[in-house]
Design an enzyme around this catalytic site. Sequence first.
Site, PDB file in Angstrom:
ATOM      1  CG  ASP A   9      -1.583   1.308   1.676  1.00 37.57           C
ATOM      2  OD1 ASP A   9      -2.147   1.714   0.653  1.00 37.57           O
ATOM      3  OD2 ASP A   9      -1.613   1.788   2.596  1.00 37.57           O
ATOM      4  CG  ASP A  11      -1.872   7.573   0.321  1.00 38.11           C
ATOM      5  OD1 ASP A  11      -0.966   8.659   0.113  1.00 38.11           O
ATOM      6  OD2 ASP A  11      -2.581   7.369  -0.501  1.00 38.11           O
TER       7      ASP A  11
HETATM    8  C1  XBP Z   1      -5.295   6.102   0.758  1.00 41.33           C
HETATM    9  C2  XBP Z   1      -6.041   7.304   0.391  1.00 41.33           C
HETATM   10  C3  XBP Z   1      -6.066   8.169  -0.567  1.00 41.33           C
HETATM   11  C4  XBP Z   1      -5.285   9.370  -0.353  1.00 41.33           C
HETATM   12  C5  XBP Z   1      -5.794  10.525  -1.184  1.00 41.33           C
HETATM   13  O1  XBP Z   1      -5.733   5.049   0.929  1.00 41.33           O
HETATM   14  O2  XBP Z   1      -7.407   7.148   0.789  1.00 41.33           O
HETATM   15  O3  XBP Z   1      -7.436   8.682  -1.163  1.00 41.33           O
HETATM   16  O4  XBP Z   1      -5.942  10.021   1.200  1.00 41.33           O
HETATM   17  O5  XBP Z   1      -5.010  10.349  -2.499  1.00 41.33           O
HETATM   18  P1  XBP Z   1      -4.773   3.672   1.164  1.00 41.33           P
HETATM   19  P2  XBP Z   1      -6.023  10.874  -3.833  1.00 41.33           P
HETATM   20  O6  XBP Z   1      -3.616   4.018   1.698  1.00 41.33           O
HETATM   21  O7  XBP Z   1      -5.827   2.523   1.479  1.00 41.33           O
HETATM   22  O8  XBP Z   1      -4.688   3.420  -0.730  1.00 41.33           O
HETATM   23  O9  XBP Z   1      -6.476  12.270  -3.565  1.00 41.33           O
HETATM   24  O10 XBP Z   1      -4.835  10.696  -5.059  1.00 41.33           O
HETATM   25  O11 XBP Z   1      -7.129   9.982  -4.152  1.00 41.33           O
HETATM   26 MG    MG Z   2      -2.984   3.086   3.428  1.00 39.88          MG
END
Ligand code: XBP
Ligand code: MG
Length: 241
Positions: A9, A11
């Site tokens: 993953d 973020d």
């Molecule tokens: C991460 C997210 C993303 C970021 C923003 O979830 O929810 O939406 O917060 O990115 P995960 P964008 O780690 O589960 O993938 O604004 O580019 O969508």
């Molecule tokens: Mg995440």
Amino acid sequence: MSLAAIIFDVDGTLADTERDGHRPAFNAAFAEAGLAWQWDEALYGKLLAVTGGKERIKHYATLHDPAFLQDPESEHRIARLHAAKTRHFLALLESGGIPLRPGVARLIGESRAAGLRLAIATTTTPENVTTLLRVNLGPAAESWFDVIGAGDIVPAKKPAPDIYHWVLQRLALPAGSCLAIEDSAHGLAASLAGGIPTLITTNAYTLDQDFSGALAVVPDLGATGLARLRQLHKATYGQHK
Ligand code: XBP
Ligand code: MG
């Protein structure tokens, strides 16, 4: 089944992007558009219940500014806000403002040296991923990943398993030969629904979430190298050769 690939993953897992990365980028986009919206740290923690930036903006508007959604142009406005947010987030990445979390670079290096395949499964925008990798690991880093599954390529974002199915299909590997690394309950739900054994690395926003079903839960990857991942994976899948 032996371990063949690690699926990361982004973020909260590769880097702490949310509180001091995406959040201020959203706020900068709102201010630029003349909106009085301001997402503080606590509110943002609640908004993380919805994954995906465009989806999160819509969720916020539903709760706090329903009139915004009455505008027939609201979907376009959300898309424009999100494009501006991505621009601000990329500028922050380029400035070196978002380092990788402890142990991430080392684990990627160890995995490459051992011939494991690497992949990404994330809901964030593709440029956010490639820029994070390039800025922190150098221009070749994107090519180290056989598959980068990101953003809107699947219609349903995490906690739906779609992005993991998409990545597995392109890796052409059985789910049980992979190991996913996630930081959130939504991410875990997605990877487990895809049948992938999953390690959790927590952060401040996800610390208290329910991680039932994870191989293990660690505060970061600083003390968790490839040998430990192999052990955890073997404990689950080692018996099925
Ligand atoms: C991460 C997210 C993303 C970021 C923003 O979830 O929810 O939406 O917060 O990115 P995960 P964008 O780690 O589960 O993938 O604004 O580019 O969508
Ligand atoms: Mg995440």
